[in-house]
Design a protein around this motif. Structure first.
Motif, PDB file in Angstrom:
ATOM      1  N   THR A 162       0.855  -1.186   0.000  1.00 10.59           N
ATOM      2  CA  THR A 162       0.000   0.000   0.000  1.00 10.59           C
ATOM      3  C   THR A 162       0.895   1.241   0.000  1.00 10.59           C
ATOM      4  O   THR A 162       2.102   1.139   0.166  1.00 10.59           O
ATOM      5  N   GLU A 163       0.270   2.403  -0.167  1.00 10.59           N
ATOM      6  CA  GLU A 163       1.033   3.639  -0.283  1.00 10.59           C
ATOM      7  C   GLU A 163       0.604   4.650   0.776  1.00 10.59           C
ATOM      8  O   GLU A 163      -0.569   4.681   1.170  1.00 10.59           O
ATOM      9  N   PRO A 164       1.533   5.511   1.226  1.00 14.71           N
ATOM     10  CA  PRO A 164       1.167   6.549   2.200  1.00 14.71           C
ATOM     11  C   PRO A 164       0.093   7.494   1.683  1.00 14.71           C
ATOM     12  O   PRO A 164      -0.727   7.993   2.453  1.00 14.71           O
ATOM     13  N   GLU A 165       0.082   7.732   0.361  1.00 10.75           N
ATOM     14  CA  GLU A 165      -0.934   8.616  -0.221  1.00 10.75           C
ATOM     15  C   GLU A 165      -2.352   8.053  -0.047  1.00 10.75           C
ATOM     16  O   GLU A 165      -3.331   8.794  -0.075  1.00 10.75           O
ATOM     17  N   ASP A 166      -2.441   6.735   0.143  1.00  7.27           N
ATOM     18  CA  ASP A 166      -3.732   6.075   0.362  1.00  7.27           C
ATOM     19  C   ASP A 166      -3.930   5.736   1.839  1.00  7.27           C
ATOM     20  O   ASP A 166      -4.741   4.857   2.171  1.00  7.27           O
ATOM     21  N   ASP A 167      -3.191   6.407   2.713  1.00 10.52           N
ATOM     22  CA  ASP A 167      -3.220   6.126   4.154  1.00 10.52           C
ATOM     23  C   ASP A 167      -2.845   4.675   4.444  1.00 10.52           C
ATOM     24  O   ASP A 167      -3.276   4.092   5.446  1.00 10.52           O
ATOM     25  N   PHE A 168      -2.036   4.100   3.602  1.00 11.04           N
ATOM     26  CA  PHE A 168      -1.590   2.708   3.760  1.00 11.04           C
ATOM     27  C   PHE A 168      -2.764   1.733   3.859  1.00 11.04           C
ATOM     28  O   PHE A 168      -2.660   0.692   4.523  1.00 11.04           O
ATOM     29  N   LEU A 169      -3.869   2.035   3.205  1.00 10.27           N
ATOM     30  CA  LEU A 169      -5.040   1.166   3.222  1.00 10.27           C
ATOM     31  C   LEU A 169      -5.116   0.393   1.913  1.00 10.27           C
ATOM     32  O   LEU A 169      -4.956   0.958   0.834  1.00 10.27           O
ATOM     33  N   VAL A 170      -5.384  -0.897   2.003  1.00 10.09           N
ATOM     34  CA  VAL A 170      -5.393  -1.731   0.813  1.00 10.09           C
ATOM     35  C   VAL A 170      -6.722  -1.585   0.083  1.00 10.09           C
ATOM     36  O   VAL A 170      -7.771  -1.349   0.699  1.00 10.09           O
ATOM     37  N   SER A 171      -6.689  -1.739  -1.213  1.00  9.97           N
ATOM     38  CA  SER A 171      -7.897  -1.653  -2.037  1.00  9.97           C
ATOM     39  C   SER A 171      -8.333  -3.041  -2.478  1.00  9.97           C
ATOM     40  O   SER A 171      -7.538  -3.996  -2.503  1.00  9.97           O
ATOM     41  N   VAL A 172      -9.588  -3.143  -2.846  1.00 13.73           N
ATOM     42  CA  VAL A 172     -10.101  -4.402  -3.391  1.00 13.73           C
ATOM     43  C   VAL A 172      -9.337  -4.780  -4.661  1.00 13.73           C
ATOM     44  O   VAL A 172      -9.022  -5.958  -4.884  1.00 13.73           O
ATOM     45  N   GLU A 173      -9.006  -3.790  -5.470  1.00  6.88           N
ATOM     46  CA  GLU A 173      -8.282  -4.058  -6.709  1.00  6.88           C
ATOM     47  C   GLU A 173      -6.915  -4.689  -6.434  1.00  6.88           C
ATOM     48  O   GLU A 173      -6.503  -5.641  -7.118  1.00  6.88           O
ATOM     49  N   ALA A 174      -6.218  -4.164  -5.411  1.00  9.33           N
ATOM     50  CA  ALA A 174      -4.897  -4.714  -5.074  1.00  9.33           C
ATOM     51  C   ALA A 174      -5.021  -6.135  -4.525  1.00  9.33           C
ATOM     52  O   ALA A 174      -4.193  -7.008  -4.822  1.00  9.33           O
ATOM     53  N   LEU A 175      -6.053  -6.375  -3.740  1.00 10.22           N
ATOM     54  CA  LEU A 175      -6.272  -7.716  -3.197  1.00 10.22           C
ATOM     55  C   LEU A 175      -6.596  -8.705  -4.311  1.00 10.22           C
ATOM     56  O   LEU A 175      -6.091  -9.835  -4.326  1.00 10.22           O
ATOM     57  N   GLU A 176      -7.433  -8.286  -5.245  1.00 10.21           N
ATOM     58  CA  GLU A 176      -7.799  -9.165  -6.357  1.00 10.21           C
ATOM     59  C   GLU A 176      -6.575  -9.498  -7.213  1.00 10.21           C
ATOM     60  O   GLU A 176      -6.413 -10.639  -7.677  1.00 10.21           O
ATOM     61  N   LYS A 177      -5.695  -8.529  -7.382  1.00 15.23           N
ATOM     62  CA  LYS A 177      -4.478  -8.755  -8.153  1.00 15.23           C
ATOM     63  C   LYS A 177      -3.575  -9.776  -7.470  1.00 15.23           C
ATOM     64  O   LYS A 177      -2.891 -10.570  -8.135  1.00 15.23           O
ATOM     65  N   ALA A 178      -3.579  -9.772  -6.125  1.00 12.71           N
ATOM     66  CA  ALA A 178      -2.708 -10.676  -5.366  1.00 12.71           C
ATOM     67  C   ALA A 178      -3.321 -12.061  -5.175  1.00 12.71           C
ATOM     68  O   ALA A 178      -2.620 -13.002  -4.814  1.00 12.71           O
ATOM     69  N   ARG A 179      -4.602 -12.201  -5.414  1.00 16.29           N
ATOM     70  CA  ARG A 179      -5.293 -13.468  -5.175  1.00 16.29           C
ATOM     71  C   ARG A 179      -4.845 -14.535  -6.168  1.00 16.29           C
ATOM     72  O   ARG A 179      -4.657 -14.268  -7.345  1.00 16.29           O
ATOM     73  N   THR A 180      -4.703 -15.766  -5.660  1.00 10.86           N
ATOM     74  CA  THR A 180      -4.385 -16.921  -6.494  1.00 10.86           C
ATOM     75  C   THR A 180      -5.292 -18.081  -6.076  1.00 10.86           C
ATOM     76  O   THR A 180      -6.000 -17.989  -5.069  1.00 10.86           O
ATOM     77  N   PRO A 181      -5.257 -19.185  -6.811  1.00 13.31           N
ATOM     78  CA  PRO A 181      -6.049 -20.344  -6.386  1.00 13.31           C
ATOM     79  C   PRO A 181      -5.659 -20.884  -5.014  1.00 13.31           C
ATOM     80  O   PRO A 181      -6.428 -21.615  -4.388  1.00 13.31           O
ATOM     81  N   LEU A 182      -4.457 -20.510  -4.524  1.00 10.29           N
ATOM     82  CA  LEU A 182      -4.004 -20.986  -3.217  1.00 10.29           C
ATOM     83  C   LEU A 182      -4.379 -20.036  -2.076  1.00 10.29           C
ATOM     84  O   LEU A 182      -4.107 -20.329  -0.918  1.00 10.29           O
ATOM     85  N   THR A 183      -5.000 -18.907  -2.401  1.00  4.41           N
ATOM     86  CA  THR A 183      -5.350 -17.947  -1.362  1.00  4.41           C
ATOM     87  C   THR A 183      -6.403 -18.526  -0.430  1.00  4.41           C
ATOM     88  O   THR A 183      -7.502 -18.880  -0.860  1.00  4.41           O
ATOM     89  N   ARG A 184      -6.066 -18.605   0.856  1.00  7.72           N
ATOM     90  CA  ARG A 184      -6.982 -19.179   1.847  1.00  7.72           C
ATOM     91  C   ARG A 184      -7.582 -18.124   2.755  1.00  7.72           C
ATOM     92  O   ARG A 184      -8.749 -18.227   3.159  1.00  7.72           O
TER      93      ARG A 184
END
Length: 390
Positions: free
Chosen positions: A143-165
């Protein structure tokens, strides 16, 4: 001596290591100020201590049920009913030796070898190593300081894989103090639940929020999807009870039974008379918590005014907890090219102990705890500012 290979990827706690170095310098007679450890400077409230004393006088010193004494499990449910309008039943609650054991139990109960856990970075230092100890794979989501270090749904979706539990959420955050809004939290929960990703919500700082941030919990999502959500909390931060080791979890009863099995074969029950103190905390007045919250908010404002004046330093205004996490990368140079070397220089020259951002997954930053007196905080920040200016 032969040590288990699984420990080869595990790092010691950076916060405890920095604090140990500070204590070593203090023992040499140097006036070190530590802003490294996340521990309230207030004493545990008197009514909580009195309840524990009474338990000792009553010889309440035997083994108790592994998941906690019934009145404490009920008090945990009552806490969520009191502040969030959802009252989990006793069978959906377990009490453990601090929030740290709750998290360790959860990872152990949930993960099969190689399964991935999404962890927004910066993150609390122990999350990745706990996942590794449980046989899983931590996946940092930047995450970035400009976003208050808060994660977005888009970033989570990008990181998701079939192994994500699973996904770990922490709001207010350690180390940043930043908080998700209700809309942001709901969007993430909807995304995770819709994709079958289990959410572990670490809410240990939920009582320490500063307007316009709101006190929030995902317990409503647990109520609707108990098989996909676990809520973690405890008394260390809100009631200045770090040494009492009282953490608790709300989860599906089957997951509570699994955690109880793990706990029964590791630590068994939480300290008996500490549980009586915890009942008094959760069922009594929260005026003492509000006083601490107001004190932390005042110190947050003092610290932000100073840190915001440092040239080249960027720091989101935290909405909770008691940390600042400024990006100081503009002050790196050949002698101090990263957060660890800068922390070392600050400790040696300013005699102020801080934690490098690398320990939290973001090497651009340093973590400051403002859980100290106003005078101590101002003195420490002045000394750090001189080093950064130099």
């Amino acid at each position: 001596m032969r040590i288990s290979l699984k420990l080869s990827r595990i790092q010691p706690s950076a916060t405890l290591a920095i604090n140990a170095k500070a204590q070593e310098l203090k023992a040499q007679g140097k006036p070190v100020i530590s802003l490294a450890v996340g521990e309230p400077d207030s004493p545990t409230p008197e009514h909580v201590k009195q309840a524990a004393r009474q338990a000792l006088d009553d010889n309440f010193t035997r083994y108790t049920p592994v998941p906690g004494i019934p009145e404490l499990r009920d008090a945990v449910g009552g806490y969520f009913g009191r502040f969030y309008g959802v009252t989990p039943p006793r069978e959906a609650v377990i009490v453990s030796n601090g929030g740290k054991q709750v998290l360790y139990n959860l990872f152990t109960a949930l993960l099969n070898p190689g399964e991935q856990v999404l962890i927004p970075a910066p993150y609390w230092v122990s999350y990745p190593d706990m996942v590794l100890l449980a046989g899983g794979e931590p996946v940092a989501v930047p995450t970035e300081p400009e976003d208050d270090f808060l994660v977005s749904v888009e970033a989570l979706e990008k990181a998701r894989t079939p192994l994500t539990r699973a996904l770990v959420l922490n709001s207010p955050s350690n180390p940043t103090g930043c908080c998700y809004s209700k809309a942001q939290l709901d969007a993430i929960m909807e995304w995770a639940v819709g994709r079958g990703i289990f959410v572990i919500s670490d809410e240990i700082y939920d009582q320490l929020v500063y307007p316009p941030a709101e006190r929030l919990s995902v317990v409503h999502w647990w109520e609707r999807h108990p098989e996909k959500v676990a809520v973690v909390n405890g008394l260390a931060k809100s009631f200045a009870m770090t040494g009492w080791r009282i953490g608790y979890c709300v989860a599906h009863p089957d997951l509570i039974k699994a955690q109880s099995k793990i706990q029964g074969q590791s630590t068994s029950n939480v300290c008996s008379f500490a549980q009586k103190g915890a009942v008094a905390a959760l069922t009594g007045s929260f005026d003492c918590v509000e006083q601490m919250r107001q004190g932390f908010e005042r110190r947050r404002n003092l610290a932000m005014e100073i840190v915001s004046s440092w040239e080249g330093v960027k720091c989101p205004n935290p909405g909770g907890a008691f940390y600042l996490f400024p990006d100081v990368s503009a002050r790196f140079n050949a002698q101090t090219p990263d957060s660890a070397s800068l922390c070392k220089r600050i400790l040696e020259e300013a005699l102020v102990a801080l934690v490098p951002g690398s320990a939290f997954g973001d090497d651009r930053c340093l973590r400051f705890s403002y859980a100290v007196s106003d005078e101590t905080l101002l003195k420490a920040l002045e000394a750090v500012g001189k080093v950064l200016k130099g």
